[in-house]
Design a protein around this motif. Structure first.
Motif, PDB file in Angstrom:
ATOM      1  N   THR A   1      98.646  17.295  24.811  1.00 58.55           N
ATOM      2  CA  THR A   1      97.552  16.062  24.678  1.00 58.55           C
ATOM      3  C   THR A   1      98.310  14.752  23.995  1.00 58.55           C
ATOM      4  OG1 THR A   1      96.677  16.530  22.588  1.00 58.55           O
ATOM      5  CG2 THR A   1      95.793  17.489  24.431  1.00 58.55           C
ATOM      6  N   ARG A   2      97.744  13.678  23.870  1.00 55.66           N
ATOM      7  CA  ARG A   2      98.349  12.674  22.936  1.00 55.66           C
ATOM      8  C   ARG A   2      98.607  12.711  21.571  1.00 55.66           C
ATOM      9  NH1 ARG A   2      94.889   8.603  21.728  1.00 55.66           N
ATOM     10  NH2 ARG A   2      92.612   8.977  22.230  1.00 55.66           N
ATOM     11  N   PHE A   3      97.872  14.036  21.251  1.00 56.26           N
ATOM     12  CA  PHE A   3      97.672  14.235  19.558  1.00 56.26           C
ATOM     13  C   PHE A   3      98.464  15.417  19.529  1.00 56.26           C
ATOM     14  CE2 PHE A   3      93.386  12.546  20.635  1.00 56.26           C
ATOM     15  CZ  PHE A   3      93.545  11.364  19.898  1.00 56.26           C
ATOM     16  N   SER A   4      99.343  16.074  20.472  1.00 56.23           N
ATOM     17  CA  SER A   4     100.182  17.219  20.139  1.00 56.23           C
ATOM     18  C   SER A   4     101.509  16.758  19.428  1.00 56.23           C
ATOM     19  CB  SER A   4     100.850  17.676  21.504  1.00 56.23           C
ATOM     20  OG  SER A   4      99.845  18.294  22.450  1.00 56.23           O
ATOM     21  N   VAL A   5     101.876  17.839  18.653  1.00 50.11           N
ATOM     22  CA  VAL A   5     102.941  17.536  17.630  1.00 50.11           C
ATOM     23  C   VAL A   5     104.252  18.358  17.828  1.00 50.11           C
ATOM     24  CG1 VAL A   5     101.331  16.594  15.969  1.00 50.11           C
ATOM     25  CG2 VAL A   5     101.919  18.872  15.868  1.00 50.11           C
ATOM     26  N   PRO A   6     105.196  17.924  17.534  1.00 51.39           N
ATOM     27  CA  PRO A   6     106.591  18.607  18.054  1.00 51.39           C
ATOM     28  C   PRO A   6     106.368  20.185  17.535  1.00 51.39           C
ATOM     29  CG  PRO A   6     107.174  16.682  17.189  1.00 51.39           C
ATOM     30  CD  PRO A   6     105.612  16.581  16.911  1.00 51.39           C
TER      31      PRO A   6
END
Length: 452
Positions: free
Chosen positions: A68-73
Motif C-alpha cells: 500500500t502507499r503506507f508500506s515501509v521498507p
C-alpha cells in the motif's frame, strides 16, 4: 507436452479455469529467471499461482506481501539490526524477507512508495541488495507482481519494465461459468521441480540458435511496434530472445521455432489493450489464421443461384400456348390443383425449355468454378494439416490458443464445403432444366463471376 513440464503445469492449472496462458508464462519465467506481472481484478488466482510455483520448488524460500502507499521498507527488506546500529552500521536483518527469498509475490505492486520501488529496481534486475555498506547477492528466482491495472504514472515505467512477462487475467467468462461452479477443489497432483533442472535448461539455452525465419518475424514485430507507437527497449528485445531460447531448450530443440513466438503479446505489449494486436500478428503470420477472402467465391456461387432461379421461372415463348393450358388445367382441377398430375405436367410445359447446348454451357461453367473450389479446398486443407500438426506438437502453446487456431481452420473448410455443396446443387439444377432438342443450338451469355 514433455513429461517433465506436463506435471508442473498440471499443478499450476489444477482447478483453475482459463489460466493456461498465465500458468505457462509463470513456469517459463521461473525457467528463465525472469519476473512476471499479472494484471487483473481481485479474485482471479494471481496469488494462488505464485504460491503454487513455490510449492513446485520444494525447499525454496517464499515471500509475500500486499503493498500500500503506507508500506515501509522494513516490511519487505527486514528490520534494522540493533546490534549493527550500536556499532554505527546501518544494516537490515534480511532473513525471512524479500532479499532472502527465492520465489516472491507482491500484490498491488505499483502502490509502493519510491523508497521501496527504488530498492526493488536493483533487486529485480541485478539480483543485488545493498545492506548497509555491503552489496549482497539475492537468490531470487522469480518475482510475481500483481496489479489491477498497469501504472499510469511515468515515474513507475522503469519498475514496470523490470517485468519481462506481463499477462492479463480476467474473471472466468460466461461459457465456463458452470465449470467454475463445479471446479475441482481436491488437492493438486504431486509434482516438483529442482533448481538443478532450472539451471540445466538455462545452460542448454546458450546453445540454441536463432533461425532466419524467427529473425524475420522479430523484424516484423519491431515494425509493428514502431507502426503502433509501442516503444520497446533494446534490453527487452535481448531479454525476449533469451526467453525464446530457454523455451526452445526446454523442448530440447536446437533452434527457436516460430511457434515459440506465442509469447510476443506478453513481452512486447505495454498494457493489456495492446495484447490483441500482438496476438493477431502471431495468429496471422505463424498460425496462418488470418481472414481468408471468400467474398468473391460467395458472390460467384450466388450469381449461379440467381441465374438458375431466372431460368427456372422464365415463361414459355409467347407463341407457345402452354401458359393458357396451365390456367385451364388449374380450373379443371379446382381447389386440389396443387396435387393434380395434370397440373404438374402442364406446369412443366408452361416454363421455357432450353437447348442441350444451353444446358451444357451452364453446367460446364459451374464445373469450372467447382474445380477452382476443389483446388482451393485442397490447399486450405493442406495448410490446416500443416498448421494444426505444428500447433499440436509445440510443448508450450496454450490449449486455448490451439483451440482458437483449430476453430479458424475448421470454419474455413466448412465454408468452402458449403460453397461447393451449394454450387453442385446449382449445377444439377441447370442440368435438370426442361430440354427441347429442336431449339437452335445457341450459346447463352456466360454467368458473370470473378474470383479475386
Amino acid at each position: 507436452m514433455q513429461r517433465r513440464w506436463a506435471a508442473p503445469l498440471a499443478v499450476l492449472e489444477h482447478g483453475l479455469l482459463q489460466r493456461d496462458v498465465a500458468a505457462r508464462a509463470l513456469l517459463l519465467a521461473a525457467l528463465a529467471g525472469e519476473h512476471l506481472l499479472l494484471i487483473g481484478p481481485p479474485g482471479t488466482a494471481k496469488s494462488e499461482l505464485a504460491r503454487r510455483l513455490q510449492r513446485l520448488l520444494p525447499g525454496t524460500r517464499y515471500f509475500e506481501r500486499l503493498l500500500t502507499r503506507f508500506s515501509v521498507p522494513e516490511e519487505l527488506f527486514g528490520p534494522l539490526s540493533l546490534k549493527a546500529l550500536e556499532a554505527d552500521r546501518y544494516e537490515r536483518l534480511t532473513e525471512g524477507y524479500l532479499p532472502d527469498a527465492e520465489v516472491a509475490f507482491l500484490d498491488e505492486v505499483f502502490k509502493a512508495n519510491s523508497a521501496i520501488l527504488n530498492t526493488l529496481l536493483g533487486l529485480l534486475h541485478e539480483r543485488l541488495f545493498d545492506n548497509g555498506s555491503q552489496r549482497i547477492a539475492a537468490p531470487l528466482i522469480t518475482l510475481v507482481g500483481a496489479t489491477n491495472e498497469p501504472p499510469q504514472d511515468d515515474s513507475l515505467l522503469a519498475f514496470h519494465d523490470r517485468f519481462l512477462l506481463r499477462v492479463p487475467v480476467q474473471p472466468v467468462d460466461d461459457a465456463h461459468f458452470d465449470a467454475l461452479l463445479d471446479a475441482d477443489t481436491a488437492a493438486a497432483p504431486p509434482a516438483s521441480l529442482s533448481l538443478d533442472q532450472l539451471h540445466a535448461v538455462r545452460q542448454a539455452a546458450t546453445g540454441v540458435a536463432l533461425g532466419d525465419d524467427v529473425r524475420a518475424l522479430l523484424r516484423l514485430a519491431r515494425e509493428h511496434a514502431a507502426r503502433t507507437g509501442q516503444p520497446v527497449s533494446d534490453r527487452r528485445w535481448r531479454q525476449l530472445v533469451a526467453l525464446l531460447r530457454v523455451q526452445a531448450a526446454s523442448r530440447e530443440a536446437p533452434t527457436v521455432s516460430a511457434w515459440d513466438l506465442w509469447l510476443l503479446p506478453f513481452v512486447l505489449a505495454h498494457e493489456p489493450a495492446q495484447v490483441p494486436g500482438w496476438t493477431e500478428l502471431f495468429l496471422h503470420r505463424v498460425a496462418e489464421a488470418g481472414p481468408l477472402p471468400m467474398d468473391g467465391l460467395e458472390r460467384a456461387v450466388l450469381a449461379f443461384e440467381q441465374q438458375l432461379d431466372i431460368e427456372r421461372r422464365a415463361p414459355a415463348d409467347a407463341q407457345d400456348d402452354s401458359a393458357g393450358k396451365l390456367a385451364l388445367a388449374k380450373a379443371i382441377a379446382g381447389p386440389e390443383a396443387g396435387q393434380s398430375e395434370l397440373v404438374r405436367i402442364t406446369s412443366e410445359r408452361a416454363h421455357r425449355r432450353y437447348s442441350p447446348v444451353h444446358i451444357e454451357a451452364r453446367t460446364r461453367q459451374c464445373e469450372e468454378l467447382l474445380a477452382q473450389l476443389g483446388e482451393l479446398t485442397a490447399l486450405v486443407q493442406a495448410t490446416a494439416d500443416q498448421v494444426l500438426g505444428a500447433a499440436a506438437a509445440h510443448d508450450w502453446l496454450p490449449p486455448s490458443w490451439r483451440a482458437q487456431i483449430e476453430s479458424v481452420h475448421h470454419e474455413r473448410l466448412q465454408r468452402l464445403h458449403g460453397l461447393r455443396t451449394a454450387l453442385q446443387t446449382h449445377r444439377d439444377g441447370f442440368a435438370a432444366l426442361p430440354v427441347d432438342a429442336t431449339l437452335p443450338p445457341a450459346q447463352p451469355a456466360p454467368v458473370a463471376w470473378t474470383v479475386a
